[in-house]
Design a protein around this motif. Structure first.
Motif, PDB file in Angstrom:
ATOM      1  N   ASN A  56       2.349   1.635  -3.492  1.00 61.16           N
ATOM      2  CA  ASN A  56       1.271   2.369  -4.365  1.00 61.16           C
ATOM      3  C   ASN A  56       0.892   3.893  -4.117  1.00 61.16           C
ATOM      4  O   ASN A  56       0.965   4.586  -5.123  1.00 61.16           O
ATOM      5  CB  ASN A  56      -0.123   1.575  -4.183  1.00 61.16           C
ATOM      6  CG  ASN A  56      -0.043   0.075  -4.820  1.00 61.16           C
ATOM      7  OD1 ASN A  56       0.995   0.091  -5.653  1.00 61.16           O
ATOM      8  ND2 ASN A  56      -0.776  -0.599  -4.573  1.00 61.16           N
ATOM      9  N   GLN A  57       0.980   4.077  -2.699  1.00 58.73           N
ATOM     10  CA  GLN A  57       0.935   5.499  -2.529  1.00 58.73           C
ATOM     11  C   GLN A  57       2.264   6.285  -2.894  1.00 58.73           C
ATOM     12  O   GLN A  57       1.813   7.441  -3.357  1.00 58.73           O
ATOM     13  CB  GLN A  57       0.869   5.786  -0.829  1.00 58.73           C
ATOM     14  CG  GLN A  57      -0.555   5.397  -0.182  1.00 58.73           C
ATOM     15  CD  GLN A  57      -1.655   6.094  -0.510  1.00 58.73           C
ATOM     16  OE1 GLN A  57      -1.588   7.251  -0.130  1.00 58.73           O
ATOM     17  NE2 GLN A  57      -2.440   5.714  -1.048  1.00 58.73           N
TER      18      GLN A  57
ATOM     19  N   GLN B 246      -5.473   9.020  -3.503  1.00 60.10           N
ATOM     20  CA  GLN B 246      -6.590   8.080  -4.367  1.00 60.10           C
ATOM     21  C   GLN B 246      -6.646   8.617  -5.871  1.00 60.10           C
ATOM     22  O   GLN B 246      -6.036   9.663  -6.276  1.00 60.10           O
ATOM     23  CB  GLN B 246      -7.852   8.493  -3.688  1.00 60.10           C
ATOM     24  CG  GLN B 246      -8.197   8.350  -2.152  1.00 60.10           C
ATOM     25  CD  GLN B 246      -9.560   9.113  -1.868  1.00 60.10           C
ATOM     26  OE1 GLN B 246     -10.403   9.222  -2.474  1.00 60.10           O
ATOM     27  NE2 GLN B 246      -9.456   9.398  -0.516  1.00 60.10           N
TER      28      GLN B 246
ATOM     29  N   PHE C  82       0.863  -1.284  -0.123  1.00 67.13           N
ATOM     30  CA  PHE C  82       0.123  -0.089   0.115  1.00 67.13           C
ATOM     31  C   PHE C  82       0.800   1.330  -0.142  1.00 67.13           C
ATOM     32  O   PHE C  82       0.659   2.167  -0.701  1.00 67.13           O
ATOM     33  CB  PHE C  82      -1.019  -0.035   1.098  1.00 67.13           C
ATOM     34  CG  PHE C  82      -1.668   1.147   1.630  1.00 67.13           C
ATOM     35  CD1 PHE C  82      -2.689   1.587   0.691  1.00 67.13           C
ATOM     36  CD2 PHE C  82      -1.083   1.977   2.381  1.00 67.13           C
ATOM     37  CE1 PHE C  82      -3.459   2.826   0.825  1.00 67.13           C
ATOM     38  CE2 PHE C  82      -1.940   3.408   2.744  1.00 67.13           C
ATOM     39  CZ  PHE C  82      -2.961   3.827   2.133  1.00 67.13           C
TER      40      PHE C  82
ATOM     41  N   ASN D  46      -6.876   3.265  -6.972  1.00 68.12           N
ATOM     42  CA  ASN D  46      -6.509   3.215  -5.608  1.00 68.12           C
ATOM     43  C   ASN D  46      -7.682   3.897  -4.822  1.00 68.12           C
ATOM     44  O   ASN D  46      -7.396   5.078  -4.617  1.00 68.12           O
ATOM     45  CB  ASN D  46      -5.230   3.663  -5.237  1.00 68.12           C
ATOM     46  CG  ASN D  46      -4.082   2.877  -6.011  1.00 68.12           C
ATOM     47  OD1 ASN D  46      -3.548   1.906  -5.567  1.00 68.12           O
ATOM     48  ND2 ASN D  46      -3.616   3.679  -7.239  1.00 68.12           N
TER      49      ASN D  46
END
Lengths: 468, 636
Positions: free
Chosen positions: A232-233, A352, A229, A356
């Motif tokens: 991905n951020q 976001q 996560f 995501n």
């Protein structure tokens, strides 16, 4: 060394971790750890990713670090773990684990010269047939003389648990087997029998309340907010930056030229006859992101969230950390470097986009802890809260512990909350394996092994009865 | 009183290609005395092995009398049908491997009280260590046995506690990060296939196959000093820039290498081209260019039964050449006077090297010639320097030609092998074109990135060690370093400078916080022109915010972040470790086999100096008590 008489062999069926080198296998999403019980670090740490090459003759699987990082056309990088944190592709998972064990621990079974394939043909025809079958049998059972302790996530399904013992007994021919939850083992590694174990791994974060060596099953919490996560951020930080920050993995670059910060890269790129697949590129990008997470990303240490008051301004004022991409692009990251990890604690702060979505509030780490503690008897809570064990490689994010400590103290201001975080990186990363290594080498553990005989008598269902 | 004496210790270092061994430690450490090719030949009886190829020789007289007696001879040069028990560092054939070790042990002919130190390849698993332990204790009844990791041995040789060891072997590369004498086993790259010396040979073969060279020729080309790996930014000779200079600056070379065409045609201009950078250049006739056809594959001519014609032709040719040479010598003398400085290898387009033709010799032997005839054929076919006959030890010419070789061939030649000259073009610089260096560079990056202690990484980058005989090819190490640097070096001109070091114009903050960094740059408006604008921005940005808060603490987290990872990102510099100066014998031959030197140092320490205190080896009583599994407690 408690053999009464060194010249007598141990009685068959007596599984002593000290003498018979038990193997501890700790499979994870990112790496698979394996090693001999009684040692302090796993000797074998292999990537859980594998490569798949589709030829005319069928799929060819590639395992291990060496194989999966070479840019080859059509090489698909896959992972046997499912999105729910339970193994999905059992066949390949078995192969990966077997690779982790045989490549660095036991070695390929050599067999005697009659079976190693070099002397075939010297026998009469009928004989060599027999030999072949023997050799095949031999190769199929890599673990014939080692009991096996496997770790499992706290939320493992009953079906998956039975699968573990089937693999160990049927495919690997292990003489004895045991299954233990990572949470308990991580607690053991820190010398605790009770506590709350917060394990932030690659694919999942889990919070496990453990009481006297037993997992309180209903209290186990998991969430997908973990290392991947954060990666991905980080990608989103790059994407949403103005101008967009290009993420070029190492294999694309032939040579780079130094450029000034923020200036587009001037690198020589490689050309490929058959371009590597997206999944390969993603894995290689992950290597760059790992470096970024290690050297740049910082968790806002608190008190309070990053979005509280003027915390964000303060974070921007903190000295920046520079980062250079494989293609030479470089920049100093200041406020941005607090963003990727903030989502772990504050769902609102997560970046976001279409792929995501906003993470759920109950998936943030403080909420997980809260829910886990709620499932524990009120009078046990102070005991658990004074033993909060931190493990998992993603907890190595800079200032992670400071923040977690602030968050927990905010949730439970009246109890004495104490974080137990192993100081050395190795212990933090491999806590569950180390716990397994300790457990399997304990003299008193011997009676817990599920022996082959018992398995043959009761079938795979025995694992539910014996491994709680 | 140490338990063992210097002269009793055996060190064995098995390798995929060559196994090194030595009995006794000399006063000053020398390269291994015993070098054995790591191969055995299957004996008649299954499961038994012979160190040399056994050739069956039929004696005509006996055949006539119908006698059943067969004669066998050992062929010490041939490698036909050999089994190589170690491949990519792994032991693939245990019975063969044990036979090899037994052969080595017997060749050393040790007395009884000899401890053994075995250099273990990184890829050997703990279970295999146990197997080896059992073998050494039960077979040789050794009083003490130790295992030393090859990478660790190398770091002992260099005397560095933290280093990244890149061991380039025959078919594999091992990369090991060692910190404080402890190898990091987790992220270690073991037995990376397709990157060793064999890959370089294959790289040459892929390019020279069309010109009629076979693998063996390429192997020898690789070992000759004319094969070179150029750093990524150097252009090949013969490309535009280089060719402008080459013929002009060296008329002699132009005369000899300027023969039209390339490959076999040019190669047939035997004896006329320069023999290599180590030997004087001759200028001679180009008359026998019609020899072109099949000149490289003499072995098959011989096998094909046309040997006699070929030999006759060859003999004639040699005489012609000798005649021409007499004439040529005069010319050469004249040319010598006028000749400018010779070109370095990397600037020449074509160079020849001497090829020792084992296949040809094998074929000759298989033809059951009498020994006299064999010798005759050999001398006819041999194109080596003429003085070979007179030169008893034939040392000089060979040490020049085979400076890169393992030395094994030096002895082989003495047995009367056949040498021929082959000319090659710029292909000789392309051995590593298939991405070998990049793959090794990637492995180094992966290894160091997987070291858990982030702050150790920059030190690891600063102490690279390249060893192994695969790295002997000229220019290999330099090219590897250049490759790593162009790909992974974090350039110091980028923003990295701020956090890796405190800029020198800011005083070091004291723990008390009283010594808050003061900007010593010009006023905020104008940064001095020579200062990197980013440096300026970052330093002033820091201090600007430090001041309003009135406390140095915001800076301190930054500093402690640096403690956690002394450099944000690595590497900011990449260096090789300098080889030690105090081993004169090793300095001569180079440190490619430094693992052996490290083992010598280690053996001295664990067996003699510390008197067994460090538990670096297992003794026989230990073994009797605890069995082979206990070896893990004793390994270094």
């Amino acid at each position: 060394m408690n053999i009464p008489n060194p010249s007598t062999a141990p009685v068959p069926g007596e599984y002593a971790g000290d003498e018979v080198s038990a193997i501890v296998l700790d499979p994870g999403y990112w790496t698979t750890r394996a090693g001999f019980a009684g040692e302090d670090v796993p000797k074998s740490v292999c990537p859980s990713f594998y490569g798949q090459l589709d030829n005319d003759s069928g799929a060819q699987y590639l395992f291990g670090e060496n194989a999966i990082h070479t840019p080859t056309g059509n090489l698909e990088i896959k992972n046997p773990w499912g999105a729910d944190g339970i193994v999905e592709d059992w066949d390949t998972a078995t192969k990966i684990w077997e690779y982790a064990i045989t490549s660095r621990l036991t070695g390929a079974k050599a067999g005697d010269p009659a079976k190693n394939g070099l002397n075939d043909g010297t026998n009469a025809n009928g004989d060599s047939m027999d030999v072949d079958i023997d050799a095949l049998d031999n190769q199929e059972k890599p673990l014939e003389d080692s009991p096996l302790l496997v770790t499992e996530p706290g939320w493992n399904s009953a079906k998956a648990r039975e699968k573990y013992i089937e693999i160990a007994m049927e495919e690997w021919g292990a003489p004895a087997f045991y299954l233990q939850k990572t949470g308990v083992l991580a607690a053991f590694a820190s010398g605790k029998a009770s506590g709350i174990i917060i394990d932030v791994g690659a694919s999942h974060t889990s919070v496990t309340p453990v009481l006297d060596g037993m997992v309180l099953r209903k209290g186990v919490q998991k969430s997908p907010l973990a290392g991947n996560f954060v990666s991905n951020q980080t990608r989103l930080v790059f994407k949403q930056s103005q101008p967009e920050i290009p993420l070029t993995p190492h294999f694309m670059v032939k040579s780079k030229t130094p450029v000034d910060a923020g200036v587009p890269a001037q690198a020589m790129y490689k050309t490929f006859g058959v371009p590597p697949t997206d999944s390969f590129r993603r894995l290689e990008e992950e290597r760059v992101l790992t470096e970024f997470k290690e050297s740049v990303v910082e968790v806002w240490s608190g008190p309070g969230r990053l979005s509280n008051g003027n915390n964000e301004d303060i974070s921007k004022a903190m000295p920046g950390r520079p980062f250079e991409m494989p293609d030479g692009w470089n920049q100093v990251f200041q406020g941005e470097r607090f963003r990727p990890a903030e989502g772990l604690f504050d769902a609102n702060a997560a970046l976001q986009d279409a792929d995501n979505p906003r993470p759920k509030d109950e998936h943030t780490i403080p909420r997980l802890v809260q829910q886990a503690v709620q499932h524990v008897d009120t009078d046990q809570r102070p005991l658990l809260l004074s033993n909060i064990v931190i493990t998992g490689a993603s907890t190595l994010l800079y200032k992670f512990n400071d923040r977690l400590s602030h968050e927990i103290n905010q949730l439970y201001p009246s109890t004495k909350n104490r974080l137990v975080a192993p100081g050395t990186v190795v212990e933090r990363k491999y806590a569950a394996w180390i716990g397994g290594s300790i457990l399997a080498s304990l003299g008193s553990f011997h009676q817990l092994w599920i022996s082959r005989k018992e398995y043959e008598e009761h079938g795979p269902g025995i694992v539910e009865k014996r491994c709680r | 009183m140490p338990p063992f004496k210097d002269d009793q210790i055996i060190i064995i270092a098995p390798g995929s290609e060559t196994t090194l061994a030595q009995l006794g430690l000399p006063e000053s450490f020398t390269p291994a005395r015993l070098r054995v090719r790591s191969r055995m030949f299957a004996a008649e009886k299954e499961g038994e092995w012979e160190p040399y190829k056994i050739r069956r020789r039929q004696n005509k007289a006996e055949e006539a009398s119908g006698g059943d007696e067969r004669l066998y001879e050992e062929d010490r040069v041939s490698e036909e049908g050999a089994v190589w028990p170690i491949q990519e560092g792994r032991i693939v054939d245990w019975s063969c491997f044990f036979a090899l070790i037994t052969h080595v042990y017997n060749a050393l002919n040790p007395p009884f009280h000899t401890p053994i130190l075995l250099i273990a390849q990184p890829v050997w698993t703990p279970k295999e260590h146990e197997k080896l332990t059992q073998f050494f204790f039960e077979k040789f009844k050794t009083p003490a046995f130790g295992l030393l990791d090859a990478a660790l041995a190398t770091s002992w040789a260099y005397g560095v506690h933290t280093s990244t060891v890149v061991d380039v072997g025959k078919e594999k590369v091992d990369v090991t990060a060692i910190s404080e004498f402890i190898p990091h086993t987790q992220g270690r790259v073991m037995s990376l296939p397709g990157c060793g010396g064999e890959a370089l040979t294959q790289g040459l073969l892929a390019r020279l196959k069309s010109k009629g060279l076979n693998r063996e020729m390429c192997e020898q080309l690789k070992k000759s000093p004319i094969c070179e790996i150029l750093p990524p930014d150097v252009s090949l000779p013969g490309t535009k820039e280089a060719s402008e200079h080459a013929p002009i600056t060296n008329p002699a070379a132009a005369a000899s290498t300027g023969a039209p065409g390339s490959g076999p045609a040019a190669a047939s201009a035997i004896g006329t081209a320069p023999r290599g950078p180590g030997v004087d250049t001759e200028v001679g006739d180009d008359a026998n260019a019609e020899e072109a056809e099949g000149v490289l594959d003499v072995a098959s001519i011989v096998a094909g039964g046309k040997m006699n014609e070929y030999l006759a032709k060859k003999e004639k040719e040699k005489q012609e050449k000798a005649a021409a040479k007499k004439k040529g010598n005069a010319d050469a003398a004249a040319a010598n006077a006028a000749r400018p400085i010779r070109l370095p290898n990397s600037k020449r387009e074509k160079v020849t090297f001497l090829y020792v033709d084992h296949a040809l010799l094998d074929n000759l032997k298989n033809m059951n010639l009498g020994s006299e005839k064999l010798a005759e054929a050999q001398s006819t076919l041999d194109e080596g320097p003429q003085r070979k006959g007179e030169e008893g030890a034939d040392g000089e010419s060979h040490s020049a030609v085979e400076a890169n070789g393992t030395g094994e061939h030096g002895t082989a030649t003495r047995n009367g092998s056949i040498r021929r000259e082959i000319e090659v073009g710029t292909e000789r610089f392309m051995a590593a074109e298939d991405g070998v260096l990049e793959r090794i560079a990637d492995a180094v990056h992966r290894t160091i990135s997987s070291v858990d202690e982030v702050n150790k990484r920059s030190e690891l980058w600063d102490s690279l060690l390249v060893c192994g005989n695969g790295s002997k090819v000229r220019g290999f190490k330099e090219a590897l370093l250049a490759t790593i640097q162009t790909k992974y070096l974090i350039s110091p001109s980028s923003a990295t400078i701020f956090t890796s070091e405190i800029p020198s114009n800011i005083s070091t903050p004291a723990g008390t916080g009283t010594n808050t960094p003061q900007p010593q740059l010009g006023p905020h408006g104008g940064a001095p022109a020579h200062v990197n604008p980013l440096l300026y921005a970052a330093t002033t940005a820091q201090t600007q915010h430090l001041m309003p808060h009135g406390t140095p603490t915001p800076l301190m987290p930054g500093m402690s972040h640096n403690q956690h990872s002394s450099h944000g990102q690595t590497p900011t510099s990449i260096k090789y470790v300098k080889p030690p100066e105090y081993f004169p014998e090793w300095k001569e031959v180079g440190f490619d086999e430094s693992a052996f030197l490290g083992a010598q140092v280690a053996a001295k320490v664990i067996f003699v100096v510390d008197q067994g205190q460090s538990k670096g080896y297992m003794t026989r009583p230990d073994y009797n008590e605890q069995g082979p599994t206990a070896i893990h407690d004793y390994a270094l």
